[in-house]
Design an enzyme around this catalytic site. Structure first.
Site, PDB file in Angstrom:
ATOM      1  N   CYS A 102     -10.800  -4.679   2.963  1.00  0.00           N
ATOM      2  CA  CYS A 102      -9.618  -4.009   2.419  1.00  0.00           C
ATOM      3  C   CYS A 102      -8.360  -4.659   2.980  1.00  0.00           C
ATOM      4  CB  CYS A 102      -9.667  -2.526   2.807  1.00  0.00           C
ATOM      5  SG  CYS A 102      -8.246  -1.551   2.297  1.00  0.00           S
ATOM      6  N   SER A 118      -5.837  -3.305   4.120  1.00  0.00           N
ATOM      7  CA  SER A 118      -5.302  -2.617   5.302  1.00  0.00           C
ATOM      8  C   SER A 118      -5.812  -3.252   6.596  1.00  0.00           C
ATOM      9  CB  SER A 118      -5.670  -1.135   5.266  1.00  0.00           C
ATOM     10  OG  SER A 118      -5.140  -0.545   4.113  1.00  0.00           O
ATOM     11  N   HIS A 124      -3.602  -6.328   7.137  1.00  0.00           N
ATOM     12  CA  HIS A 124      -2.287  -6.007   7.704  1.00  0.00           C
ATOM     13  C   HIS A 124      -2.296  -6.075   9.231  1.00  0.00           C
ATOM     14  CE1 HIS A 124      -0.702  -5.181   3.865  1.00  0.00           C
ATOM     15  NE2 HIS A 124      -1.006  -3.909   3.744  1.00  0.00           N
ATOM     16  N   HIS A 128     -12.473  -0.097   8.184  1.00  0.00           N
ATOM     17  CA  HIS A 128     -12.179   1.341   8.048  1.00  0.00           C
ATOM     18  C   HIS A 128     -12.733   1.892   6.734  1.00  0.00           C
ATOM     19  CE1 HIS A 128      -9.216  -0.686   5.637  1.00  0.00           C
ATOM     20  NE2 HIS A 128      -9.110   0.426   4.948  1.00  0.00           N
ATOM     21  N   CYS A 164     -12.671   4.412   1.194  1.00  0.00           N
ATOM     22  CA  CYS A 164     -11.248   4.048   1.164  1.00  0.00           C
ATOM     23  C   CYS A 164     -10.747   3.814  -0.257  1.00  0.00           C
ATOM     24  CB  CYS A 164     -10.942   2.840   2.043  1.00  0.00           C
ATOM     25  SG  CYS A 164      -9.169   2.438   2.048  1.00  0.00           S
TER      26      CYS A 164
END
Ligand code: ZN
Ligand code: ZN
Length: 366
Positions: free
Chosen positions: A40, A42, A45, A61, A168
């Site tokens: 993902c 995220s 990041h 996550h 997610c």
């Protein structure tokens, strides 16, 4: 015990596969054998520094696995249960939980963003030095110790890679449509970004009975997956996105426009793409500290609504099993979200493919 895991030591460096020490679960914690973890943005990041986090960290996550052992006071799950991991554990008794907004629960924000378990300490270490857990999950690993609040039991018939995505992308995208925006049948919907969250938003829009459902992406090959997942139209690179959306919506703009990119310039474009009286929903995570220029004069005079959505305004314990059930009944085509799977050792390749726009979703299978 020990576990192999992907570790990020410094921003802008590759993930390193390491064998780490993993303490047994303490009270209120669960040891999970991770089966699958989605790739993902995220997590990326963390690499770029757009999300600030203590380092070194084990990211991951969007995961699912099987409970191996439970700590004291854990009664909600037991060894052998299949679980989807919730990256926003909620307490059930704070202001937000009591007001039906568990995705905004503020009880665990400090430990989750501190990279630890709920008691403020990590379970992962290497040579005695702490390694932090992303979102209290750290599921780019073969085993993870997680808070029991992060475990949602799921039907064992759901493949682990599909279960991971429910943790997610699916919940963020489908939930943005069903929970946050509550899109009515027959509405027109435009979705900026055709990655995992964007395509899940397309799935949610079709589930809600929206038509047309217009997907927009800067990568032309995304058209195939967008259409397979239910987009009625695709607007690609080189086209005037706003003009194309207006042309498909009676010249007005769409009733609902979703941003799943987190790019401030795209978030601004969403306001141009929505009709007067319509709603923009911001689902993509913009870099911490960034801001987006939205004209208040237009929002007022044209009664446009701008809404955030975090984790699809989800109740994970309610929504995860619901999405799993829709999948098992053929109403939510989550198989088509998965472009390819990777071994844990291929994690850097998986992120390179994500950044190159090659993936709807990639999944690390342990
Ligand atoms: Zn995610
Ligand atoms: Zn709470």
């Amino acid at each position: 015990m020990q576990t192999r895991a992907a570790v990020l030591y410094e921003p802008n460096t590759p993930f390193v596969i390491e064998t780490l020490d993993l303490e047994a679960p303490r009270a209120g914690e669960v040891l999970v054998k991770v089966a699958a973890a989605g790739v993902c943005h995220s997590d990326w990041h963390l690499v770029t520094g757009a999300t600030q986090h203590p380092l070194p960290v084990v990211p991951g996550h969007e995961g699912a696995g099987i409970v191996q052992a439970v700590g004291e006071e854990v009664t909600q799950v037991q060894p052998g249960d299949h679980v989807i991991l919730n990256w926003a554990p909620s307490c059930g008794h704070c202001f937000y939980c009591l007001h039906d907004r568990p995705s905004l629960c503020d009880t665990y924000l400090d430990p989750v963003w501190g990279g630890t378990m709920m008691d403020g300490t990590p379970r992962l270490s290497k040579d005695g030095a702490p390694i932090y857990h992303f979102c209290a999950l750290a599921c780019f690993a073969e085993y993870a110790v997680v808070p029991v609040e992060s475990c949602v039991r799921v039907n064992k018939d759901v493949p682990s890679s599909v279960a991971a995505l429910i943790g997610c992308a699916v919940t963020t995208g489908v939930g943005a449509v069903l929970n946050t925006a509550q899109v009515a049948p027959g509405s027109s919907v435009a979705v900026f970004g055709a990655g995992g969250v964007g395509l899940s938003t397309v799935l949610g829009a079709r589930l809600a009975g929206a038509d047309p459902v217009i997907a927009i992406d800067r990568v032309a090959p995304k058209e195939n997956s967008a259409r397979r997942l239910g987009a009625t139209h695709f607007v690609g690179p080189g086209e005037d996105h706003i003009e194309a959306i207006r042309k498909l919506t009676g010249g007005r703009g769409a009733d609902y426009v979703f941003d799943t990119t987190g790019v401030p310039a795209v978030q601004s474009a969403c306001l141009d793409a929505v009709r007067p009286g319509g709603t923009v929903v911001l689902a993509g995570l913009a870099p911490m500290g960034s801001s987006t220029d939205l004209p208040g004069a237009v929002i007022t005079r044209q009664e446009k609504t701008v809404s955030g959505t975090y984790y699809g305004s989800a109740h994970p314990a309610r929504d995860f099993p619901h999405y799993a059930d829709l999948y098992l009944r053929g109403k939510l085509d989550l198989d088509s979200l998965i472009t390819r799977t990777y071994a844990l050792d291929q994690i850097n390749e998986a992120f390179a493919d994500l950044l190159a726009g090659k993936l709807a979703r990639g999944v690390i299978v342990m």
